[in-house]
Design a protein around this motif. Structure first.
Motif, PDB file in Angstrom:
ATOM      1  N   LYS A  39      -6.081   6.208  -9.708  1.00  0.00           N
ATOM      2  CA  LYS A  39      -6.649   5.098  -8.950  1.00  0.00           C
ATOM      3  C   LYS A  39      -7.284   5.584  -7.653  1.00  0.00           C
ATOM      4  O   LYS A  39      -8.317   5.067  -7.225  1.00  0.00           O
ATOM      5  CB  LYS A  39      -5.569   4.057  -8.655  1.00  0.00           C
ATOM      6  CG  LYS A  39      -5.184   3.219  -9.857  1.00  0.00           C
ATOM      7  CD  LYS A  39      -4.014   2.306  -9.597  1.00  0.00           C
ATOM      8  CE  LYS A  39      -4.234   1.335  -8.488  1.00  0.00           C
ATOM      9  NZ  LYS A  39      -3.080   0.424  -8.286  1.00  0.00           N
ATOM     10  N   LEU A  40      -6.680   6.578  -7.033  1.00  0.00           N
ATOM     11  CA  LEU A  40      -7.200   7.108  -5.774  1.00  0.00           C
ATOM     12  C   LEU A  40      -8.563   7.764  -5.970  1.00  0.00           C
ATOM     13  O   LEU A  40      -9.468   7.588  -5.163  1.00  0.00           O
ATOM     14  CB  LEU A  40      -6.200   8.110  -5.195  1.00  0.00           C
ATOM     15  CG  LEU A  40      -6.455   8.631  -3.791  1.00  0.00           C
ATOM     16  CD1 LEU A  40      -6.413   7.484  -2.790  1.00  0.00           C
ATOM     17  CD2 LEU A  40      -5.418   9.670  -3.436  1.00  0.00           C
ATOM     18  N   ALA A  51      -7.893  10.084   4.808  1.00  0.00           N
ATOM     19  CA  ALA A  51      -6.626  10.799   4.951  1.00  0.00           C
ATOM     20  C   ALA A  51      -5.946  10.304   6.220  1.00  0.00           C
ATOM     21  O   ALA A  51      -6.589  10.120   7.257  1.00  0.00           O
ATOM     22  CB  ALA A  51      -6.856  12.289   5.024  1.00  0.00           C
ATOM     23  N   MET A  52      -4.653  10.064   6.113  1.00  0.00           N
ATOM     24  CA  MET A  52      -3.871   9.596   7.259  1.00  0.00           C
ATOM     25  C   MET A  52      -2.577  10.384   7.313  1.00  0.00           C
ATOM     26  O   MET A  52      -2.071  10.826   6.281  1.00  0.00           O
ATOM     27  CB  MET A  52      -3.528   8.110   7.107  1.00  0.00           C
ATOM     28  CG  MET A  52      -4.725   7.207   7.004  1.00  0.00           C
ATOM     29  SD  MET A  52      -4.273   5.555   6.461  1.00  0.00           S
ATOM     30  CE  MET A  52      -4.246   5.798   4.684  1.00  0.00           C
ATOM     31  N   GLY A  53      -2.064  10.544   8.485  1.00  0.00           N
ATOM     32  CA  GLY A  53      -0.788  11.223   8.622  1.00  0.00           C
ATOM     33  C   GLY A  53      -0.086  10.763   9.872  1.00  0.00           C
ATOM     34  O   GLY A  53      -0.721  10.278  10.816  1.00  0.00           O
ATOM     35  N   ASP A  54       1.203  10.903   9.884  1.00  0.00           N
ATOM     36  CA  ASP A  54       1.961  10.597  11.087  1.00  0.00           C
ATOM     37  C   ASP A  54       3.247  11.394  11.085  1.00  0.00           C
ATOM     38  O   ASP A  54       3.715  11.863  10.059  1.00  0.00           O
ATOM     39  CB  ASP A  54       2.235   9.097  11.224  1.00  0.00           C
ATOM     40  CG  ASP A  54       3.301   8.584  10.276  1.00  0.00           C
ATOM     41  OD1 ASP A  54       3.475   9.195   9.206  1.00  0.00           O
ATOM     42  OD2 ASP A  54       3.947   7.585  10.587  1.00  0.00           O
ATOM     43  N   GLY A  55       3.775  11.567  12.269  1.00  0.00           N
ATOM     44  CA  GLY A  55       5.047  12.242  12.412  1.00  0.00           C
ATOM     45  C   GLY A  55       6.155  11.213  12.446  1.00  0.00           C
ATOM     46  O   GLY A  55       6.022  10.164  13.075  1.00  0.00           O
ATOM     47  N   PHE A  68      -3.165   9.020   1.664  1.00  0.00           N
ATOM     48  CA  PHE A  68      -4.586   8.903   1.385  1.00  0.00           C
ATOM     49  C   PHE A  68      -4.866   7.481   0.940  1.00  0.00           C
ATOM     50  O   PHE A  68      -4.001   6.798   0.394  1.00  0.00           O
ATOM     51  CB  PHE A  68      -5.015   9.871   0.278  1.00  0.00           C
ATOM     52  CG  PHE A  68      -5.223  11.276   0.747  1.00  0.00           C
ATOM     53  CD1 PHE A  68      -6.496  11.740   1.037  1.00  0.00           C
ATOM     54  CD2 PHE A  68      -4.160  12.148   0.898  1.00  0.00           C
ATOM     55  CE1 PHE A  68      -6.698  13.029   1.465  1.00  0.00           C
ATOM     56  CE2 PHE A  68      -4.347  13.444   1.327  1.00  0.00           C
ATOM     57  CZ  PHE A  68      -5.627  13.895   1.613  1.00  0.00           C
ATOM     58  N   ALA A  69      -6.088   7.034   1.170  1.00  0.00           N
ATOM     59  CA  ALA A  69      -6.527   5.720   0.725  1.00  0.00           C
ATOM     60  C   ALA A  69      -7.920   5.851   0.135  1.00  0.00           C
ATOM     61  O   ALA A  69      -8.699   6.707   0.543  1.00  0.00           O
ATOM     62  CB  ALA A  69      -6.529   4.728   1.881  1.00  0.00           C
ATOM     63  N   GLN A  75      -3.167   2.600  -0.317  1.00  0.00           N
ATOM     64  CA  GLN A  75      -2.306   3.589   0.329  1.00  0.00           C
ATOM     65  C   GLN A  75      -1.568   4.377  -0.729  1.00  0.00           C
ATOM     66  O   GLN A  75      -1.043   3.829  -1.677  1.00  0.00           O
ATOM     67  CB  GLN A  75      -1.322   2.925   1.288  1.00  0.00           C
ATOM     68  CG  GLN A  75      -0.411   1.915   0.635  1.00  0.00           C
ATOM     69  CD  GLN A  75       0.458   1.217   1.638  1.00  0.00           C
ATOM     70  OE1 GLN A  75       0.413   1.503   2.823  1.00  0.00           O
ATOM     71  NE2 GLN A  75       1.284   0.303   1.175  1.00  0.00           N
ATOM     72  N   ALA A  76      -1.588   5.676  -0.560  1.00  0.00           N
ATOM     73  CA  ALA A  76      -0.897   6.550  -1.499  1.00  0.00           C
ATOM     74  C   ALA A  76      -0.179   7.630  -0.703  1.00  0.00           C
ATOM     75  O   ALA A  76      -0.819   8.423  -0.006  1.00  0.00           O
ATOM     76  CB  ALA A  76      -1.894   7.181  -2.473  1.00  0.00           C
ATOM     77  N   LEU A  77       1.133   7.628  -0.772  1.00  0.00           N
ATOM     78  CA  LEU A  77       1.917   8.661  -0.117  1.00  0.00           C
ATOM     79  C   LEU A  77       1.800   9.917  -0.955  1.00  0.00           C
ATOM     80  O   LEU A  77       2.290   9.974  -2.083  1.00  0.00           O
ATOM     81  CB  LEU A  77       3.378   8.230   0.027  1.00  0.00           C
ATOM     82  CG  LEU A  77       4.301   9.241   0.685  1.00  0.00           C
ATOM     83  CD1 LEU A  77       3.895   9.484   2.133  1.00  0.00           C
ATOM     84  CD2 LEU A  77       5.738   8.758   0.613  1.00  0.00           C
TER      85      LEU A  77
END
Length: 106
Positions: A39-40, A51-55, A68-69, A75-77
């Protein structure tokens, strides 16, 4: 579902806890990741990917979440990275560090 229980053969044996926490969990993960990735990447050339990231620190464990989206997957972890070694040498989970973890996954 309980209505269908009467159709189960007498020889049926439910999966053990080791099967549920082992091979069935792995199979479920593989199916989920295959569907999510499909799907992604669907129409990724048209919509692109984000692309997204966080601590995050969970129970004193420093982690980095990579998401990633896309056009069909909001949203996909993709990965949860253990940042313990980086933090142990005095590093911080800043944008540069998070980007360095996301770039290899692109």
């Amino acid at each position: 579902m309980i209505k269908n229980a009467r159709f189960v053969p007498v020889t049926y044996v439910p999966p053990s806890r080791k099967d549920i926490g082992g091979r069935l969990l792995i199979e479920n993960y593989n199916i989920h990741m295959t569907e999510t990735t499909s799907k992604l990447l669907q129409d990724a050339e048209l919509f692109g990917l984000t692309a997204m990231g966080d601590g995050a620190t969970i129970c004193k464990y420093p982690l980095t979440n990579v998401l990633f989206a896309g056009g069909h997957e909001h949203q996909a972890l993709i990965d949860v990275i253990d940042s313990s070694n980086h933090m142990a040498i005095g590093g911080v989970k800043d944008a540069r560090y998070i980007a360095s973890k996301i770039m290899p996954l692109m």
